[in-house]
Write a protein that holds these residues in place. Structure first.
Motif, PDB file in Angstrom:
ATOM      1  N   LYS A 149       0.913  -1.107  -0.030  1.00  0.00           N
ATOM      2  CA  LYS A 149      -0.141   0.064  -0.056  1.00  0.00           C
ATOM      3  C   LYS A 149       0.843   1.447   0.043  1.00  0.00           C
ATOM      4  O   LYS A 149       0.598   2.138  -0.738  1.00  0.00           O
ATOM      5  CB  LYS A 149      -0.832   0.003   1.187  1.00  0.00           C
ATOM      6  CG  LYS A 149      -2.041  -0.984   1.166  1.00  0.00           C
ATOM      7  CD  LYS A 149      -2.981  -0.799   2.619  1.00  0.00           C
ATOM      8  CE  LYS A 149      -3.590  -2.244   2.677  1.00  0.00           C
ATOM      9  NZ  LYS A 149      -4.261  -2.353   4.089  1.00  0.00           N
ATOM     10  N   LEU A 152       2.453   1.742  -3.435  1.00  0.00           N
ATOM     11  CA  LEU A 152       1.533   2.427  -4.503  1.00  0.00           C
ATOM     12  C   LEU A 152       1.120   3.828  -4.141  1.00  0.00           C
ATOM     13  O   LEU A 152       0.899   4.268  -4.878  1.00  0.00           O
ATOM     14  CB  LEU A 152      -0.031   1.412  -3.988  1.00  0.00           C
ATOM     15  CG  LEU A 152       0.269   0.076  -4.715  1.00  0.00           C
ATOM     16  CD1 LEU A 152      -1.072  -0.673  -4.312  1.00  0.00           C
ATOM     17  CD2 LEU A 152       0.390   0.021  -6.211  1.00  0.00           C
ATOM     18  N   LEU A 153       0.996   3.979  -2.517  1.00  0.00           N
ATOM     19  CA  LEU A 153       0.752   5.552  -2.374  1.00  0.00           C
ATOM     20  C   LEU A 153       2.043   6.469  -2.827  1.00  0.00           C
ATOM     21  O   LEU A 153       1.900   7.728  -3.113  1.00  0.00           O
ATOM     22  CB  LEU A 153       0.507   5.724  -1.071  1.00  0.00           C
ATOM     23  CG  LEU A 153      -0.876   5.464  -0.376  1.00  0.00           C
ATOM     24  CD1 LEU A 153      -0.729   5.311   1.082  1.00  0.00           C
ATOM     25  CD2 LEU A 153      -1.750   6.585  -0.736  1.00  0.00           C
ATOM     26  N   GLY A 154       3.035   5.774  -2.813  1.00  0.00           N
ATOM     27  CA  GLY A 154       4.337   6.720  -3.240  1.00  0.00           C
ATOM     28  C   GLY A 154       5.143   7.136  -2.058  1.00  0.00           C
ATOM     29  O   GLY A 154       5.848   8.101  -2.198  1.00  0.00           O
ATOM     30  N   LYS A 155       4.900   6.334  -1.026  1.00  0.00           N
ATOM     31  CA  LYS A 155       5.472   6.734   0.032  1.00  0.00           C
ATOM     32  C   LYS A 155       6.774   6.117   0.099  1.00  0.00           C
ATOM     33  O   LYS A 155       7.063   5.197  -0.382  1.00  0.00           O
ATOM     34  CB  LYS A 155       4.666   6.431   1.507  1.00  0.00           C
ATOM     35  CG  LYS A 155       3.616   7.426   1.716  1.00  0.00           C
ATOM     36  CD  LYS A 155       2.886   6.782   2.842  1.00  0.00           C
ATOM     37  CE  LYS A 155       3.213   6.950   4.616  1.00  0.00           C
ATOM     38  NZ  LYS A 155       2.255   6.473   5.406  1.00  0.00           N
ATOM     39  N   THR A 156       7.670   6.336   1.062  1.00  0.00           N
ATOM     40  CA  THR A 156       8.936   5.771   1.357  1.00  0.00           C
ATOM     41  C   THR A 156       8.764   4.834   2.433  1.00  0.00           C
ATOM     42  O   THR A 156       8.040   5.227   3.582  1.00  0.00           O
ATOM     43  CB  THR A 156      10.044   6.720   1.798  1.00  0.00           C
ATOM     44  OG1 THR A 156      10.190   7.603   1.091  1.00  0.00           O
ATOM     45  CG2 THR A 156      11.470   5.980   1.801  1.00  0.00           C
ATOM     46  N   TYR A 158       9.150   2.605   5.582  1.00  0.00           N
ATOM     47  CA  TYR A 158       9.997   2.185   6.867  1.00  0.00           C
ATOM     48  C   TYR A 158       9.831   0.978   7.539  1.00  0.00           C
ATOM     49  O   TYR A 158       8.389   0.799   7.776  1.00  0.00           O
ATOM     50  CB  TYR A 158      10.052   3.751   7.634  1.00  0.00           C
ATOM     51  CG  TYR A 158      10.554   4.736   7.302  1.00  0.00           C
ATOM     52  CD1 TYR A 158      12.078   5.101   7.100  1.00  0.00           C
ATOM     53  CD2 TYR A 158       9.717   5.787   6.923  1.00  0.00           C
ATOM     54  CE1 TYR A 158      12.510   6.237   6.579  1.00  0.00           C
ATOM     55  CE2 TYR A 158      10.220   6.856   6.304  1.00  0.00           C
ATOM     56  CZ  TYR A 158      11.567   7.266   6.127  1.00  0.00           C
ATOM     57  OH  TYR A 158      12.016   8.425   5.694  1.00  0.00           O
TER      58      TYR A 158
END
Lengths: 257, 273, 344
Positions: A149, A152-156, A158
């Motif tokens: 997810k 897909l959101l484009g987050k890094t 962690y």
């Protein structure tokens, strides 16, 4: 937005990590809808050799073929994810690197034609750069979902950074260290919902070290309990041995065996 | 008695939607957004911005007006990277204001020295605007701002005005080619050491990287400034803004309730606590 | 908070003692509990979760009175019932914020010790101040607190050293054949009326002797202001393996983290809060990877100073309730009470 092209691959390993992706029964259809799966030999017959947005690789590198495969995947993927403990830490296959003697029976594979002159099994991250590690033997399926997810959101993404103990205590368990078990909980990254300690099995450290693992105090505590440090070290080497031995370099526990 | 539905409706964790009325890139990693949010606030306070699914982050207000709120943001993490993609006309979820402001009333008729480094200039901008709006209330005003290079200068439109209104000293860590605003190469600390006289009456605001705050404060104290003349800003991780989550605590003080502006003597011994 | 506020706030929290006392015969006690179970959710101490291999005593919903474990205080605190370990703050659908629904049945807590009750009082001070936390409030409003007085402390607790306050709706004192019951609030008085058959009014039955708690352990001083730089704090942090159990077992500790959990449509999801621990390194990590209190020593001192000094500076109450759970639950049994006692 076009769905990202994703491939799931395995080199030498037990394929349990790939299963932990499929075993999200409730959400597997959501996963399949959210990404464009190009290759995943457990659920489809097609092979794919084109460019990928994300390649998940499980397993340890134990032969030339494995190495070629991960290098090739690196070349054609934007993001490579080391999936599971073998890919991230070497896991059981690399255990034999720490056993110089006594465990001859672990070495018979060396005679295998494939592994001739290849050296010791090692994690993928020793051979190629990877963007992300999702460790665990097998990886926690909730974390696999969270990973997909967030990507897909484009987050890094962690990794979960607190020790296993946090979730273990929130699960309302008594402490295994109080029962003189060599539980590695305080040293190891959680995010696994503490499944092992919750069902009574001590933590063997499959998810790798937290960034400030207190080895000195851990060994001290074990010594007080009368547990042989050699046993403790062997315990530590089971899953994330390569990482732990690197951390112990230069300390008095380096050469325990 | 209020029902639990009513209580939850008033939840302090719940953000509200406001419109982004302007978006402006400042440098290659910072941007300023202007929100059509009529929010009563004081210089030094901050708000929380929310992007559902991504998270929430505290951002200091960098303007001073009853009609709008400006936020200057540097892209450092997940949240700020996503905020940078926002466009004029979009809606943004916010809550606030939070924090103890600079007690500006107390400083009337004082000389003011305002020292900022890098993105630390942003939280100070509100207080400079306040001074500018109430110019008659204050004595001499000196601004010391440090940036990495001339390309990293923030709020150029404001600086164009301030350079005539106040004494303004700009420093750059590195200058390749032409400098602007008469900026010299070197750290803000050196400029402060060189320019600031023995000004016992002045009030000092410092905001910037912790090491800069520490060095500047040391220099000023060497020059005979009292710790009570110096106000610094602290930066901590925070989740709630209302003294509950405990993350921002510095030696017993909540950054969200008692800060983020602290008087130097309140914090000096516990900078890394 | 300003001083006047603290006084007012405390008055609203600290119950006005209503000096009415009752007794309940132990023969009637079980019947009383059964009646409570019929009407409410009864939460009480049990010896351990049956599904767990290594059981530790904790608070659970009681189905039958014989499940109750009343010998000593529980290993786990009761705080999870008020400060839910996975509270949904709100749900979202894009930019739309949807209030969460919480289903609450009125809960009667039985068997809370003085340390548990003071822990609840301290959490009230944090969560019910001028910025009221609605979730905590809803859970607190739906609760009724019945205490059970300890006569003997265990090996770890030292509650006599930390100035505990009377804070309860009802308090039970074990008097052999019967329980003496002290009423703390109006709510308590009304509760007694509902069970008027079993409670008999009997003034002054609770003696000074009954109110005593015999502790084995003692914290010599609550003034540690000048000891911050003392070297002996290292004696504690040098044993710490960094598991964070101390904070998770503490009846007071309430620090949390807020996370967004998004669904596969990437549009809907919820914002949740989960307990955090100041003893773990990532507690203070800010963007750009700076960590405050990077050393274990600083984190250890932060915990003890919050318990003994910081909270007192702000709310004029010692945070620590002297329950000793942080020592009992620590794998290395770090005895910070001893460390303080041995300081000069």
């Amino acid at each position: 937005m076009a769905k990202p092209k994703v491939g799931f691959y395995d080199i030498t390993g037990c394929q349990g990590c790939l299963l932990s992706v499929i075993f999200n029964e409730d959400e597997i259809l959501d996963i399949i809808n959210a990404v464009d799966i190009k290759e995943f030999r457990f659920i489809m017959g097609e092979k794919y050799d084109g460019p990928l947005d994300i390649a998940f690789i499980e397993g340890a590198v134990v032969s030339k073929e494995d190495l070629e495969m991960v290098k090739r995947l690196r070349e054609r993927s934007k993001v490579v994810v080391a999936l599971g403990t073998c890919a991230c830490h070497g896991n059981i296959p690399s255990l034999r690197s720490f056993n110089e003697k006594n465990i001859e029976y672990l070495k018979y594979d060396k005679k295998n034609e494939k592994q001739k002159d290849f050296g010791e099994p090692s994690p993928i991250i020793k051979h190629i750069n990877v963007e992300y590690c999702v460790s665990g033997c097998p990886p926690d399926r909730e974390e696999v979902k969270r990973f997909i997810k967030e990507i897909l959101l484009g987050k890094t993404f962690y990794n979960y950074q607190d020790p296993v103990c946090r979730e273990c205590k929130l699960n309302e368990n008594g402490c295994l260290l109080d029962h003189d078990k060599i539980c590695l909980g305080p040293l190891i990254k959680g995010g696994c919902r503490a499944v092992c300690p919750t069902s009574g099995l001590e933590c063997y450290g499959c998810r790798g070290l937290i960034d400030d693992a207190s080895f000195e105090d851990y060994f001290k505590l074990m010594k007080e309990k009368g547990i042989d440090p050699v046993m403790v070290k062997k315990h530590m080497e089971t899953f994330a041995g390569i990482e732990i031995n690197e951390k112990l370099k230069g300390t008095k526990w380096e050469k325990l065996h | 008695m209020t029902t639990k539905e009513e209580i939850i409706k008033k939840s302090p964790y719940k953000p509200k939607l406001v419109e982004v009325i302007d978006y402006h890139r400042e440098t290659n990693d910072t941007f300023t957004i202007k929100l059509g949010w009529k929010l009563k606030h004081e210089p030094g306070q901050f708000v929380f911005c929310s992007l559902p699914g991504i998270g929430e982050a505290p951002i200091s207000i960098c303007s001073h007006s009853d009609n709008y709120v400006e936020l200057n943001i540097r892209e450092v993490g997940n949240m700020t990277r996503f905020l940078s993609k926002i466009k004029k006309g979009d809606k943004l979820l916010v809550r606030g204001p939070y924090g103890r402001a600079y007690p500006m009333d107390k400083f009337k008729s004082h000389n003011m020295i305002i020292i900022g480094g890098g993105s630390g200039v942003a939280p100070l901008k509100g207080s400079v605007e306040y001074i500018s709006n109430n110019r008659g209330d204050f004595g001499e005003v000196s601004l010391f701002f440090g940036f990495r290079t001339p390309e990293d200068v923030l709020f150029r439109k404001r600086l164009d005005v301030w350079k005539d209104e106040f004494s303004m000293y700009i420093n750059f860590d590195r200058v390749e080619g032409k400098t602007i605003y008469g900026g010299k190469q070197g750290f803000v600390t050196e400029r402060v050491k060189e320019v600031v006289g023995d000004n016992k009456d002045a009030i000092v605001f410092i905001c910037g990287p912790p090491i800069m705050i520490e060095k500047v404060a040391e220099i000023l104290i060497d020059k005979g400034f009292d710790e009570k003349q110096i106000y610094i800003s602290a930066e901590r991780l925070m989740y709630c803004g209302i003294g509950k989550c405990g993350r921002c605590m510095i030696h017993g003080k909540y950054t969200c309730l008692d800060g983020a502006v602290f008087r130097y003597d309140e914090l000096k011994d516990y900078k890394d606590d | 908070m300003v001083k006047g506020h603290i006084e007012m706030f405390k008055k609203s929290l600290l119950f006005q003692m209503i000096m009415v006392q009752f007794t309940i015969d132990k023969g009637d006690f079980e019947g009383f509990l059964r009646k409570v179970i019929e009407k409410y959710d009864l939460i009480g101490p049990v010896e351990g979760d049956k599904s767990k291999l290594r059981r530790k005593s904790l608070f659970r919903k009681i189905v039958s009175p014989d499940e109750l474990f009343l010998e000593k205080k529980t290993y786990f605190p009761v705080k999870g019932y008020f400060f839910d370990p996975k509270e949904t703050l709100f749900e979202f659908d894009g930019d739309k914020i949807i209030d969460p629904k919480i289903e609450l049945k009125k809960k009667v807590f039985f068997g809370l010790r003085r340390c548990d009750l003071n822990g609840i009082m301290h959490q009230d001070m944090v969560f019910l101040d001028e910025n009221e936390d609605p979730f905590y409030k809803a859970r607190r409003d739906a609760s009724f607190l019945i205490g059970l007085h300890c006569n003997e402390g265990d090996d770890y607790c030292f509650c006599n050293s930390v100035e505990l306050k009377d804070f309860f709706d009802l308090m039970f004192y074990d008097k052999g054949k019967e329980y003496a019951v002290e009423v703390g609030t109006k709510k308590g008085e009304e509760f007694i009326k509902k069970f008027s058959g079993v409670f008999k009014k009997k003034d002054k039955i609770i003696t000074e002797e009954d109110r005593k708690i015999r502790n084995k352990k003692k914290l010599d001083t609550l003034d540690i202001k000048d000891n911050y730089d003392d070297d002996s704090w290292k004696k504690g942090s040098d044993l710490c393996v960094g598991c964070g159990a101390c904070t998770l077992l503490c009846p007071n500790c309430h620090c949390f983290t807020i996370e967004d959990e998004v669904n596969f449509d990437l549009k809907t999801g919820k914002r949740v809060r989960k307990p955090a621990s100041c003893q773990l390194r990532h507690f203070t990590r800010v963007a750009g990877d700076h960590v405050f209190r990077n050393e274990k020593l600083a984190r250890f001192k932060h915990r003890i100073y919050h318990q003994i000094q910081y909270f007192k500076d702000r709310h004029e109450e010692v945070f620590c309730t002297g329950c000793g759970r942080c020592i009992e639950g620590c794998p290395a049994r770090i005895d910070w009470v001893k460390i303080i006692n041995e300081m000069k």
